[in-house]
Design a protein around this motif. Structure first.
Motif, PDB file in Angstrom:
ATOM      1  N   MET A   1      29.975 -68.304  46.163  1.00  0.00           N
ATOM      2  CA  MET A   1      30.300 -69.702  45.783  1.00  0.00           C
ATOM      3  C   MET A   1      29.495 -70.707  46.610  1.00  0.00           C
ATOM      4  O   MET A   1      29.298 -70.539  47.800  1.00  0.00           O
ATOM      5  CB  MET A   1      31.788 -69.980  46.038  1.00  0.00           C
ATOM      6  CG  MET A   1      32.681 -69.454  44.932  1.00  0.00           C
ATOM      7  SD  MET A   1      32.891 -70.615  43.579  1.00  0.00           S
ATOM      8  CE  MET A   1      31.534 -70.209  42.490  1.00  0.00           C
ATOM      9  N   ARG A  46      32.532 -76.020  43.331  1.00  0.00           N
ATOM     10  CA  ARG A  46      33.965 -76.348  43.333  1.00  0.00           C
ATOM     11  C   ARG A  46      34.430 -76.403  44.779  1.00  0.00           C
ATOM     12  O   ARG A  46      34.273 -75.410  45.487  1.00  0.00           O
ATOM     13  CB  ARG A  46      34.769 -75.232  42.664  1.00  0.00           C
ATOM     14  CG  ARG A  46      34.448 -75.021  41.235  1.00  0.00           C
ATOM     15  CD  ARG A  46      35.507 -75.691  40.404  1.00  0.00           C
ATOM     16  NE  ARG A  46      35.161 -75.617  39.001  1.00  0.00           N
ATOM     17  CZ  ARG A  46      35.678 -76.424  38.106  1.00  0.00           C
ATOM     18  NH1 ARG A  46      36.540 -77.361  38.485  1.00  0.00           N
ATOM     19  NH2 ARG A  46      35.346 -76.317  36.844  1.00  0.00           N
ATOM     20  N   PRO A  47      34.999 -77.500  45.194  1.00  0.00           N
ATOM     21  CA  PRO A  47      35.504 -77.554  46.566  1.00  0.00           C
ATOM     22  C   PRO A  47      36.520 -76.448  46.801  1.00  0.00           C
ATOM     23  O   PRO A  47      37.312 -76.116  45.915  1.00  0.00           O
ATOM     24  CB  PRO A  47      36.182 -78.921  46.653  1.00  0.00           C
ATOM     25  CG  PRO A  47      35.784 -79.675  45.443  1.00  0.00           C
ATOM     26  CD  PRO A  47      35.250 -78.715  44.434  1.00  0.00           C
ATOM     27  N   HIS A  48      36.494 -75.876  47.944  1.00  0.00           N
ATOM     28  CA  HIS A  48      37.433 -74.813  48.309  1.00  0.00           C
ATOM     29  C   HIS A  48      38.791 -75.432  48.633  1.00  0.00           C
ATOM     30  O   HIS A  48      38.914 -76.242  49.554  1.00  0.00           O
ATOM     31  CB  HIS A  48      36.885 -74.060  49.512  1.00  0.00           C
ATOM     32  CG  HIS A  48      37.694 -72.874  49.899  1.00  0.00           C
ATOM     33  ND1 HIS A  48      38.915 -72.982  50.541  1.00  0.00           N
ATOM     34  CD2 HIS A  48      37.474 -71.548  49.722  1.00  0.00           C
ATOM     35  CE1 HIS A  48      39.387 -71.769  50.753  1.00  0.00           C
ATOM     36  NE2 HIS A  48      38.538 -70.879  50.272  1.00  0.00           N
TER      37      HIS A  48
ATOM     38  N   ALA B  53      43.941 -69.426  54.223  1.00  0.00           N
ATOM     39  CA  ALA B  53      43.098 -69.160  53.059  1.00  0.00           C
ATOM     40  C   ALA B  53      41.626 -69.357  53.412  1.00  0.00           C
ATOM     41  O   ALA B  53      40.762 -68.586  53.000  1.00  0.00           O
ATOM     42  CB  ALA B  53      43.483 -70.089  51.913  1.00  0.00           C
ATOM     43  N   LEU B  54      41.384 -70.374  54.210  1.00  0.00           N
ATOM     44  CA  LEU B  54      40.006 -70.663  54.583  1.00  0.00           C
ATOM     45  C   LEU B  54      39.423 -69.532  55.425  1.00  0.00           C
ATOM     46  O   LEU B  54      38.316 -69.054  55.191  1.00  0.00           O
ATOM     47  CB  LEU B  54      39.967 -71.978  55.371  1.00  0.00           C
ATOM     48  CG  LEU B  54      38.597 -72.453  55.826  1.00  0.00           C
ATOM     49  CD1 LEU B  54      37.648 -72.551  54.638  1.00  0.00           C
ATOM     50  CD2 LEU B  54      38.709 -73.789  56.522  1.00  0.00           C
ATOM     51  N   THR B  59      44.706 -66.214  49.473  1.00  0.00           N
ATOM     52  CA  THR B  59      45.662 -67.316  49.363  1.00  0.00           C
ATOM     53  C   THR B  59      47.105 -66.836  49.241  1.00  0.00           C
ATOM     54  O   THR B  59      48.027 -67.617  49.395  1.00  0.00           O
ATOM     55  CB  THR B  59      45.378 -68.156  48.111  1.00  0.00           C
ATOM     56  OG1 THR B  59      45.541 -67.329  46.963  1.00  0.00           O
ATOM     57  CG2 THR B  59      43.967 -68.707  48.156  1.00  0.00           C
ATOM     58  N   ASP B 107      39.055 -72.334  35.481  1.00  0.00           N
ATOM     59  CA  ASP B 107      37.921 -72.629  36.352  1.00  0.00           C
ATOM     60  C   ASP B 107      38.388 -73.255  37.657  1.00  0.00           C
ATOM     61  O   ASP B 107      37.920 -72.901  38.733  1.00  0.00           O
ATOM     62  CB  ASP B 107      36.969 -73.610  35.657  1.00  0.00           C
ATOM     63  CG  ASP B 107      35.882 -72.879  34.920  1.00  0.00           C
ATOM     64  OD1 ASP B 107      35.544 -71.765  35.350  1.00  0.00           O
ATOM     65  OD2 ASP B 107      35.373 -73.416  33.927  1.00  0.00           O
ATOM     66  N   ARG B 108      39.289 -74.165  37.502  1.00  0.00           N
ATOM     67  CA  ARG B 108      39.771 -74.884  38.684  1.00  0.00           C
ATOM     68  C   ARG B 108      40.357 -73.933  39.715  1.00  0.00           C
ATOM     69  O   ARG B 108      39.969 -73.950  40.881  1.00  0.00           O
ATOM     70  CB  ARG B 108      40.805 -75.920  38.232  1.00  0.00           C
ATOM     71  CG  ARG B 108      41.423 -76.737  39.327  1.00  0.00           C
ATOM     72  CD  ARG B 108      41.997 -78.031  38.757  1.00  0.00           C
ATOM     73  NE  ARG B 108      42.522 -77.853  37.403  1.00  0.00           N
ATOM     74  CZ  ARG B 108      43.743 -77.443  37.105  1.00  0.00           C
ATOM     75  NH1 ARG B 108      44.591 -77.175  38.066  1.00  0.00           N
ATOM     76  NH2 ARG B 108      44.132 -77.308  35.848  1.00  0.00           N
ATOM     77  N   VAL B 109      41.273 -73.089  39.270  1.00  0.00           N
ATOM     78  CA  VAL B 109      41.964 -72.250  40.250  1.00  0.00           C
ATOM     79  C   VAL B 109      41.112 -71.079  40.737  1.00  0.00           C
ATOM     80  O   VAL B 109      41.257 -70.642  41.871  1.00  0.00           O
ATOM     81  CB  VAL B 109      43.310 -71.729  39.706  1.00  0.00           C
ATOM     82  CG1 VAL B 109      44.211 -72.882  39.337  1.00  0.00           C
ATOM     83  CG2 VAL B 109      43.124 -70.775  38.564  1.00  0.00           C
ATOM     84  N   GLY B 111      37.537 -71.035  40.686  1.00  0.00           N
ATOM     85  CA  GLY B 111      36.408 -71.613  41.409  1.00  0.00           C
ATOM     86  C   GLY B 111      36.839 -72.222  42.731  1.00  0.00           C
ATOM     87  O   GLY B 111      36.141 -72.107  43.736  1.00  0.00           O
ATOM     88  N   GLY B 112      37.985 -72.860  42.722  1.00  0.00           N
ATOM     89  CA  GLY B 112      38.468 -73.495  43.934  1.00  0.00           C
ATOM     90  C   GLY B 112      39.177 -72.540  44.873  1.00  0.00           C
ATOM     91  O   GLY B 112      39.727 -72.943  45.872  1.00  0.00           O
ATOM     92  N   SER B 113      39.150 -71.259  44.519  1.00  0.00           N
ATOM     93  CA  SER B 113      39.798 -70.254  45.364  1.00  0.00           C
ATOM     94  C   SER B 113      41.253 -70.593  45.647  1.00  0.00           C
ATOM     95  O   SER B 113      41.739 -70.450  46.761  1.00  0.00           O
ATOM     96  CB  SER B 113      39.058 -70.103  46.699  1.00  0.00           C
ATOM     97  OG  SER B 113      37.756 -69.652  46.486  1.00  0.00           O
ATOM     98  N   MET B 114      41.938 -71.064  44.632  1.00  0.00           N
ATOM     99  CA  MET B 114      43.350 -71.372  44.829  1.00  0.00           C
ATOM    100  C   MET B 114      44.213 -70.127  44.698  1.00  0.00           C
ATOM    101  O   MET B 114      45.350 -70.110  45.154  1.00  0.00           O
ATOM    102  CB  MET B 114      43.819 -72.407  43.797  1.00  0.00           C
ATOM    103  CG  MET B 114      43.074 -73.725  43.888  1.00  0.00           C
ATOM    104  SD  MET B 114      43.690 -74.922  42.676  1.00  0.00           S
ATOM    105  CE  MET B 114      45.302 -75.285  43.367  1.00  0.00           C
TER     106      MET B 114
END
Lengths: 338, 338
Positions: A1, A46-48, B53-54, B59, B107-109, B111-114
């Motif tokens: 990413m 996409r911001p993490h 998570a970081l 997560t 994509d949001r979840v 790509g954003g690694s949620m």
DNA sequence: CCGATCCGTCGAAGCGCTTCGACATTGATA
DNA sequence: TATCAATGTCGAAGCGCTTCGACGGATCGG
């Protein structure tokens, strides 16, 4: 990413500039903004979420605690959930789903900073979850009314007013003996707030309108509904108006009445308290007081978001009930002929 | 909120030691562990989810995409959801709820690694969401069977086998003219995979068992159900066995049959495909093929977790259908007398 | 024409955690 | 007794982002 540094490099700017383009918290010149946006696009950046949450102390997630137990009221619950989820998206938030009994989940998500705020459904008069979320740093909105909200915001249909409205409607139509077929006994025993409030309104208005009101708890099963109807008609045979506040039992109540040769809308007036779509999908279009579940969910999110970024004080909103007359209610014995 | 450093200080150890106590990834002596645990307790420490998570790229959240549209099948959906949520908790994961149509949410979840993984319900034959999640770095399990799973794992009831089973049951009981009252037309048009598969099984077995099978789509409304029954009885008057695969319409189908003087369990055999609790809450206990929604949800989580930490290959699991005979089915015209 | 202002951008610090390599101890082994 | 491997703990780097203060340059008023 791709990371924000990749984007910065690709756009020939610093990472902070990219961040400001994204957040809009500082002015960025049009050409720079354009370069950055192109780089973002090109890299599919996409911001993490975790990094963002760590740096900004915002997760853009709200928790929703919903009663997922099977059986009762499920479609109604789903409407609340839908309202919450869709409205949350309007505020660029996602929804983390917690199950009702998972009280420790509240600690987990608040203490662990997993969410910015909470919405809790199905609040009981003396709900053990209330003190927990009251102690959390995140704002919470309760759907329902506990005895002591401990400074939390609440939203719900004004069930007390709904009770009054239902009785007033029946009384005005000339009914003098009315009854409530209500929630299952276990719900009443839990003192789920809405059931209590409806009853209070019912009784108050009954006194004022000089009508009698009999109350029957009612299981959601066909058997439970039949039993409630039978008991009611045995102990209060003069009843000509019934208020049903139990979505799951409603069709079975109507069936039982029909089986006993009682014509709803003629011999018997029935007012339902339920979502409109439920009222309309019965064997006869029901006169009903709408339970605007999706609206309530939406409003809950609005309220919680307001508290998130102003320092709003807590508030309680009770939505005014609306009764729509359809085919299931009719004039009663004491009606003036017209 | 207390941080890991606060805990470390209070326990007289380094932050990394605290981390290892929490994760168990390195051995820690009993006394040290005890001191750390006491400090955690005393401070009410909760690791910050974002920081975690970081640093760890995990997560402990999975996404669940559920069809929240009102109307159809809501209780069944709720059972899936319940299965997913409760099982996810067993793996120490929470659930982020996405609505069906929110494709960009995927994509949001991801790509954003949620989230660490995804579960998607209500998969259509040619589902636009499949390529999206197939491209994500997170593992996904589909509840339902797309035409091309693109390497994703799938789980569902084996509807094709269920179709065969239902027909075989009716045929064995001596019915020669059977029918399906199925999903609403729009579901069939979308080629929702389960509807297609059920039909395939039905038709295949019909040929093998030498019975005729008529298919009626059916709206979930009372009117839709009545219409389906009426049409069926008009165009295929010899029908003595009906398979109903439509939870919402089921009660209305039974009502309509009753209204027409047809006694279910005698004149007409009805086999439902639905969760057991639905089968049992009808006016008569239904012979049914169980749709084990909660189980399926649970299995979906098991599968997605397996892929998360082994490098399991993708797999498809179809749960074998189970038919339980109750009071709604009986011998048909071609039955041997006994 | 000079200081005050504002605009747009940058660098660096820091959010709270995990994890890797390093470093003492200790005990076992030869 | 010298050596080696565990065992238990620490320090530091780094995950990817936001945000604060600073700074150069343009603009403006006096």
């Amino acid at each position: 990413m791709a990371t924000i540094d990749d984007v910065a490099k690709a756009a020939g700017v610093s990472a902070s500039t990219v961040s400001y383009v994204l957040s809009g918290k500082r002015p960025i010149s049009a050409p720079t903004r354009a370069r950055v946006e192109r780089a973002i696009e090109k890299l599919g950046y996409r911001p993490h979420a975790g990094a963002r949450a760590l740096a900004s102390a915002r997760t853009n997630v709200i928790a929703l605690m919903a009663p997922l137990r099977v059986g009762v009221n499920v479609p109604v619950i789903m409407q609340f959930v839908t309202g919450v989820v869709t409205r949350a998206r309007d505020f660029d938030h996602d929804v983390l789903l917690l199950t009702q009994d998972d009280v420790s989940g509240l600690d987990r998500v608040t203490g662990g900073s997993m969410v910015d705020a909470l919405v809790m459904m199905d609040i009981e008069a003396d709900d053990p979850r209330v003190p927990v979320v009251a102690a959390a740093k995140q704002p919470t909105v309760l759907i329902g009314l506990p005895e002591d909200p401990e400074g939390l915001s609440c939203v719900d249909l004004d069930f007390e007013a709904a009770g009054r409205l239902a009785v007033r409607h029946l009384a005005a139509a000339g009914h003098t003996d009315v009854a409530l077929i209500g929630s299952p006994p276990e719900v009443l025993l839990r003192h789920t707030s809405y059931a209590d409030r409806l009853m209070r309104g019912l009784r108050g208005q009954a006194k004022a309108s000089d009508v009698t009101v009999k109350v029957e708890a009612c299981d959601a099963s066909p058997a439970g509904a039949s039993e409630a109807v039978d008991t009611l008609l045995a102990t209060a045979p003069d009843t000509t108006g019934i208020i049903v506040h139990n979505e799951a039992a409603l069709p079975h109540v109507l069936s039982r009445l029909a089986d006993r040769g009682i014509v709803v809308g003629a011999d018997m007036s029935v007012v339902a308290v339920c979502p409109t779509d439920v009222a309309l999908s019965q064997r006869i279009a029901m006169t009903s007081i709408d339970l605007p579940a999706e609206d309530i969910g939406r409003v809950a999110v609005d309220m919680v978001m307001a508290r998130l970024d102003g320092e709003q004080p807590s508030e309680t909103r009770l939505l005014a009930p609306v009764l729509t007359e359809r085919e299931s209610s009719a004039p009663g014995p004491a009606a003036d002929d017209d």
